[in-house]
Scaffold this active site. Structure first.
Site, short mmCIF file in Angstrom:
data_model
loop_
_atom_site.label_atom_id
_atom_site.label_comp_id
_atom_site.label_asym_id
_atom_site.label_seq_id
_atom_site.Cartn_x
_atom_site.Cartn_y
_atom_site.Cartn_z
N THR A 1 0.96 -1.25 -0.04
CA THR A 1 -0.06 -0.03 0.00
C THR A 1 0.88 1.20 -0.03
OG1 THR A 1 -1.54 1.42 1.28
CG2 THR A 1 -0.15 -0.18 2.60
N TRP B 1 -3.59 6.08 -4.28
CA TRP B 1 -3.03 7.11 -3.49
C TRP B 1 -2.02 8.07 -4.01
CZ3 TRP B 1 -5.15 7.59 1.07
CH2 TRP B 1 -5.73 6.51 1.63
N LYS C 1 -6.50 10.59 -1.72
CA LYS C 1 -6.93 9.36 -2.59
C LYS C 1 -7.75 9.88 -3.71
CE LYS C 1 -7.76 4.61 -1.63
NZ LYS C 1 -8.48 3.58 -0.69
N GLU D 1 -4.29 -3.39 4.58
CA GLU D 1 -3.81 -3.75 5.87
C GLU D 1 -4.87 -4.61 6.83
OE1 GLU D 1 -3.37 -0.63 5.09
OE2 GLU D 1 -1.57 0.09 5.87
P1 AMP Z 1 -6.41 1.09 0.52
O1 AMP Z 1 -5.51 0.59 1.60
O2 AMP Z 1 -5.89 1.66 -0.65
O3 AMP Z 1 -7.63 0.29 0.38
O4 AMP Z 1 -7.06 2.54 1.14
C1 AMP Z 1 -7.75 2.23 2.68
C2 AMP Z 1 -7.97 3.84 3.10
O5 AMP Z 1 -9.08 4.22 2.08
C3 AMP Z 1 -8.75 3.71 4.27
O6 AMP Z 1 -7.86 3.69 5.29
C4 AMP Z 1 -9.68 5.27 4.10
O7 AMP Z 1 -8.60 6.12 4.30
C5 AMP Z 1 -9.91 5.00 2.62
N1 AMP Z 1 -11.25 4.44 2.64
C6 AMP Z 1 -11.51 3.20 2.10
N2 AMP Z 1 -12.76 2.97 1.84
C7 AMP Z 1 -13.55 4.17 2.39
C8 AMP Z 1 -14.82 4.43 2.62
N3 AMP Z 1 -15.88 3.81 2.22
N4 AMP Z 1 -14.94 5.95 2.97
C9 AMP Z 1 -14.24 6.82 3.27
N5 AMP Z 1 -12.52 6.49 3.10
C10 AMP Z 1 -12.66 5.04 2.84
#
Ligand code: AMP
Length: 553
Positions: A193, A450, A445, A338
């Site tokens: 990530t 990211w 994001k 994670e």
């Molecule tokens: P990733 O590891 O790339 O899947 O990103 C995870 C992160 O995306 C989370 O810690 C949040 O900051 C953001 N995220 C994922 N789903 C949501 C959601 N439904 N609403 C707001 N933020 C989200």
């Protein structure tokens, strides 16, 4: 006499390979349909898939791949990628999915850090492989997911990269292979990530966590999956195992429909209609494209019943349009790499469904309820747990059997008293519904991917006329967030917005380049001199980025 302390059940390890074996044995004729990179539609069954995954496992053994070795993929959603998922993890190696949207230097860093022995790639990423491969001397071979002819067609003739064709590689084996009985704690999949500060970090899943997560994902109050479903994961298989769909679908024997590289509204809609797709999953940006297509062509869904929207907050307007205009149920989901990734999903309980519609909608807009396998809490500045009142917000912590306890190849533990700090700021209400209100981690994001604000700040301040710069996420209707640079210039500087933006070119991927620059006299700091990003974000909350106004849902 055996001790009554222990149960007397079979000790069968929870293995990823058993998911595919189950589908192949009990739903052998159910289909997997893929729009291929070659442009045509490919269809075969779970039985065919398992045979080819076994051929791949044999080929990897013949190449000398050992248990625990990392084997990478750079590929779209498709049947060959699914074979890699199961062939690699099933034989005991670790399937390491890499995000091809990253800048080549980051990809090289990840391949090197994971010490990948081989890399499988879709032909679309041939040019990328030609850039990355020279920086990865430890990779023993690059395997193009196609036949020998397509390698010749697609790659430059003078490439010095050692290439093999996937079809030639697996074609030399017969698929007569037994999946090994691994220890369920062995590693199965690896995902990096970039949603943290510093270099990308790896989350190394185990067979046990993969299977438990698949069970959790398939629960009716989670993503829900059934053998009567046809599931189209738009979320890429290179992003947290497509939220576990490639594992949950064979667990229930659902038909799988893979969209390949064409993720525009028209292509997705056509595939959904021709293949009778009942459920899908993806980030809000993708659904914007689909909804725009539907509106422009006055189209209707004939089979789609529900869609999981996550990765970024689902705009309430999108939820309403799906449900009211198209009769498609939206399941808003939250999770992270994670966490394998599923954490919470917004599905209403019996009690919530007795409330007025407005109250139900309000709950559905939140990120939702924890599924079994995940526990969560919000914590205040003093480290104490905050009440579940829907108002008190603090740092969100999680724990459970599919949450990491450390990052791959890092000794320091990210845990605090046994809990993983998510970097999200949230509230939890009396129903146990969590809502993300902000983010404490310093990343942006955009379209589900990211962008490091720190990297962009470093580039901005490397310009000789910039004294100080901050990069913040600014709301964008299409991409959810886009980077905005707030810069303080040195005395007598004459730098323009365009000149500063040009300074980013070639230093980061194109989609990382900030959308706008504003010049300020000073930036807000704490008493200890730390930049106050929260205040800046507050200050620019209403800022409209160029081009943003034309893109609303
Ligand atoms: P990733 O590891 O790339 O899947 O990103 C995870 C992160 O995306 C989370 O810690 C949040 O900051 C953001 N995220 C994922 N789903 C949501 C959601 N439904 N609403 C707001 N933020 C989200």
């Amino acid at each position: 006499m055996t001790s009554p302390l222990y149960g007397q059940m079979m000790e069968v390890p929870l293995l990823a390979s058993s998911l595919l074996s189950h589908a192949s044995r009990h739903f052998g004729d159910n289909e997997i349909v893929s729009r291929r990179i070659e442009g045509d539609i490919h269809r075969y069954t779970y039985r065919d898939c398992e045979k080819r995954a076994k051929q791949l496992a044999q080929a990897l053994s013949a190449l000398g791949v050992e248990q625990g070795e990392r084997i990478a993929t750079l590929a779209w959603n498709g049947y060959r990628h699914l074979e890699c998922y199961y062939g690699i993890s099933g034989m005991g190696a670790v399937c390491h999915t890499i995000n091809p949207r990253l800048f080549p230097d980051q990809i090289a860093f990840i391949i090197d850090h994971a010490d990948d022995a081989y890399v499988f790639f879709d032909m679309t990423f041939g040019p990328l492989v030609e850039i990355v491969a020279p920086q990865c001397p430890n990779v023993k071979g690059w395997i193009a997911l196609g036949d020998a002819a397509c390698i010749e067609e697609q790659l430059s003739s003078n490439t010095s990269v050692p290439m093999m064709s996937y079809e030639t590689l697996i074609g030399a084996h017969d698929g007569d292979y037994e999946w090994p009985m691994l220890d369920e704690r062995q590693a199965s999949f690896l995902c990096y990530t970039s949603g943290t500060t510093g270099n990308p970090k790896g989350a190394l899943y185990s067979h046990r966590s993969t299977v438990l997560h698949a069970y959790g994902a398939a629960l009716p109050d989670a993503m829900g999956a059934s053998s009567s479903d046809a599931i189209l994961p738009v979320v890429p298989m290179f992003h947290v195992n497509a939220w576990g769909i490639p594992h949950a679908a064979p667990l229930v024997g659902a038909k799988l429909v893979f969209p390949g590289k064409d993720l525009d509204g028209k292509s997705l809609y056509e595939l959904m209609e021709t293949e009778g797709v009942t459920y899908s999953a993806g980030v809000p940006t993708v659904w914007m494209g689909l909804l725009n297509h539907m509106k422009q062509h006055d189209a209707r869904f004939s089979t789609l019943k529900r869609t999981v929207i996550g990765g970024s907050a689902c705009p309430p307007a999108m939820l309403r349009i799906f449900e009211e205009d198209y009769g498609v149920q939206v399941i808003h989901a939250w999770g992270m790499t994670e966490m394998s990734p599923l954490g919470t999903l917004s599905r209403l309980s019996f009690r919530q469904k007795q409330r007025p519609l407005d109250a139900q909608r309000h709950s559905l807009e939140k990120q939702g309820h924890a599924i079994f396998g995940v526990d969560m809490k919000v914590v205040g500045d003093d480290g104490r747990e905050l009440p579940w009142d829907g108002k008190s917000f603090g740092d969100l912590y999680v724990r459970g059997p599919w949450v990491i306890d450390r990052y791959f190849r890092r000794d320091d533990s990210p845990l605090v008293d046994g809990w993983f700090p998510t970097g999200d700021v949230a509230t939890i209400d009396q129903d146990g519904f969590m809502q993300i209100t902000d983010r404490s981690k310093d990343v942006i994001k955009s379209g589900g991917e990211w962008i490091s604000s720190i990297d962009l700040e470093n580039i901005a301040v490397s310009h000789p006329q910039v004294a100080e710069a901050a990069c913040i996420a600014c709301a964008h209707p299409k991409w959810t967030e886009r980077p905005l640079i707030v810069a303080v210039l040195k005395p007598d500087a004459t730098l323009t917005r365009e000149e500063l933006l040009a300074h980013f070119e070639g230093k980061v991927a194109k989609w990382w380049i900030p959308d706008d620059v504003v010049f300020a006299d000073e930036l807000p700091h704490t008493a200890t001199g730390k930049l106050q990003k929260v205040r800046l974000r507050e200050q620019y909350r209403e800022y409209v980025l160029p081009g943003a106004a034309e893109n609303s849902v």
